[in-house]
Design a protein around this motif. Structure first.
Motif, PDB file in Angstrom:
ATOM      1  N   CYS A   1      19.003  77.182  84.725  1.00 19.69           N
ATOM      2  CA  CYS A   1      20.113  76.287  85.066  1.00 19.69           C
ATOM      3  C   CYS A   1      20.093  74.997  84.243  1.00 19.69           C
ATOM      4  CB  CYS A   1      20.103  75.978  86.550  1.00 19.69           C
ATOM      5  SG  CYS A   1      18.623  75.100  87.099  1.00 19.69           S
ATOM      6  N   VAL A   2      18.987  74.707  83.560  1.00 21.76           N
ATOM      7  CA  VAL A   2      18.883  73.495  82.733  1.00 21.76           C
ATOM      8  C   VAL A   2      19.571  73.762  81.401  1.00 21.76           C
ATOM      9  CG1 VAL A   2      17.317  71.902  81.571  1.00 21.76           C
ATOM     10  CG2 VAL A   2      16.750  72.763  83.851  1.00 21.76           C
TER      11      VAL A   2
ATOM     12  N   VAL B   1      26.570  67.221  75.098  1.00 22.23           N
ATOM     13  CA  VAL B   1      25.270  67.899  75.063  1.00 22.23           C
ATOM     14  C   VAL B   1      25.347  69.335  75.567  1.00 22.23           C
ATOM     15  CG1 VAL B   1      23.948  65.760  75.206  1.00 22.23           C
ATOM     16  CG2 VAL B   1      24.497  67.013  77.318  1.00 22.23           C
ATOM     17  N   GLY B   2      26.510  69.747  76.061  1.00 30.23           N
ATOM     18  CA  GLY B   2      26.684  71.140  76.458  1.00 30.23           C
ATOM     19  C   GLY B   2      26.310  71.451  77.889  1.00 30.23           C
ATOM     20  N   ALA B   3      26.173  70.421  78.705  1.00 33.26           N
ATOM     21  CA  ALA B   3      25.892  70.669  80.116  1.00 33.26           C
ATOM     22  C   ALA B   3      27.184  71.086  80.812  1.00 33.26           C
ATOM     23  CB  ALA B   3      25.292  69.432  80.766  1.00 33.26           C
ATOM     24  N   LYS B   4      27.050  71.818  81.887  1.00 38.21           N
ATOM     25  CA  LYS B   4      28.231  72.336  82.588  1.00 38.21           C
ATOM     26  C   LYS B   4      28.674  71.443  83.726  1.00 38.21           C
ATOM     27  CE  LYS B   4      28.606  76.411  80.507  1.00 38.21           C
ATOM     28  NZ  LYS B   4      29.699  76.731  79.673  1.00 38.21           N
ATOM     29  N   GLN B   5      27.712  70.903  84.457  1.00 43.93           N
ATOM     30  CA  GLN B   5      28.053  70.126  85.641  1.00 43.93           C
ATOM     31  C   GLN B   5      27.175  68.893  85.720  1.00 43.93           C
ATOM     32  OE1 GLN B   5      27.392  72.611  89.014  1.00 43.93           O
ATOM     33  NE2 GLN B   5      29.010  74.047  88.516  1.00 43.93           N
ATOM     34  N   TRP B   6      27.661  67.934  86.461  1.00 39.29           N
ATOM     35  CA  TRP B   6      26.844  66.776  86.769  1.00 39.29           C
ATOM     36  C   TRP B   6      27.397  66.153  88.035  1.00 39.29           C
ATOM     37  CZ3 TRP B   6      28.242  61.378  86.004  1.00 39.29           C
ATOM     38  CH2 TRP B   6      29.587  61.208  85.706  1.00 39.29           C
ATOM     39  N   ASN B   7      26.595  65.384  88.677  1.00 39.03           N
ATOM     40  CA  ASN B   7      26.985  64.767  89.939  1.00 39.03           C
ATOM     41  C   ASN B   7      26.895  63.260  89.776  1.00 39.03           C
ATOM     42  OD1 ASN B   7      27.292  63.808  92.514  1.00 39.03           O
ATOM     43  ND2 ASN B   7      25.895  65.261  93.469  1.00 39.03           N
TER      44      ASN B   7
END
Length: 197
Positions: free
Chosen positions: A31-32, A153-159
Motif C-alpha cells: 500500500c506504500v 510522487v504518485g501516491a493515490k490517497q492522503w488524509n
C-alpha cells in the motif's frame, strides 16, 4: 515519510550517506506508493549531493520560501526556543519569548546564500522530475498544493486531517525581530527590502 535522516542530529555530516539512502530502498507494504525524506541544503556535502544526483529515480520536491528573511527569522526562533514544529495551537509560544536579534551586517550574505542554494538545487536536479513549491502557497492553500505534491510522487490517497503542523510564527516581523530598525536599515534600497512586509 522519513524525517531529516541526513541531518547532523542523525549522523556525522559526510558519513553514513549510503546507509541513509539504503533506508529509502527497504521493502515496504504494497500500500506504500512513495517513500521519501526531507533534506536541507546543508545536510549533504558536495560529494554526497553529486552521489544523490546520480539517483534518477528520486523525484524532488523543492520547498522554498519567497520571503528569505522569514526563513532566517524562523531558524533563529527555532534555535532559541528549541521548538521546531507546531502541532498544538493551544501551546503557542508567546511572541516575547520568540523575539530574536539578527546581525544586520550578515543579512545580505545570508539571503544571498539561500538564493545560491536554490539555484544550485535547480541546476543539480535539472534532469530529474522536480516540483517547486513555495511555503507561502502551502500556508495559503494547503489542500491544493499538498494534492499537487501527492500526485507528483504518485501516491493515490492522503488524509489531510492527519496533517497536524501549523505555522509557528505568523506575527509581523517587527514583532519577531528585536532590532527591527537595524534590520530595516541593512535591507533598505536593496532588492530584499520587500521582505520587511
Amino acid at each position: 515519510m522519513f524525517h531529516e535522516i541526513f541531518s547532523s542530529d542523525n549522523r556525522i555530516i559526510g558519513q553514513g550517506f549510503n546507509e541513509g539512502i539504503s533506508r529509502l530502498y527497504n521493502e515496504y507494504a504494497r500500500c506504500v506508493r512513495a517513500v521519501g525524506c526531507k533534506i536541507f541544503y546543508n545536510h549533504l556535502t558536495n560529494q554526497e549531493w553529486t552521489e544523490f544526483q546520480k539517483l534518477k529515480e528520486f523525484k524532488i520536491i523543492h520547498l522554498m520560501r519567497r520571503n528569505r528573511l522569514r526563513t532566517l527569522v524562523s531558524l533563529a526562533i527555532a534555535f532559541k526556543t528549541d521548538i521546531w514544529l507546531q502541532r498544538n495551537l493551544r501551546k503557542k509560544v508567546p511572541v516575547d519569548r520568540k523575539k530574536v536579534h539578527l546581525e544586520p551586517e550578515n543579512l545580505v550574505a545570508q539571503i544571498m546564500q539561500i538564493q545560491n542554494w536554490e539555484s544550485q538545487t535547480r541546476g543539480r536536479f535539472a534532469d530529474h522530475d522536480m516540483l517547486e513549491i513555495y511555503y507561502e502557497d502551502l500556508v495559503d492553500d494547503f489542500d491544493s498544493i499538498a494534492l499537487k505534491a501527492i500526485n507528483f510522487v504518485g501516491a493515490k490517497q492522503w488524509n489531510s486531517n492527519r496533517i497536524a503542523y501549523r505555522k509557528q510564527n505568523p506575527e509581523p516581523l517587527h514583532q519577531l525581530i528585536s532590532n527591527f530598525d537595524e534590520v530595516r536599515g541593512a535591507l533598505k534600497n536593496t532588492p530584499w527590502e520587500r521582505y520587511l512586509e
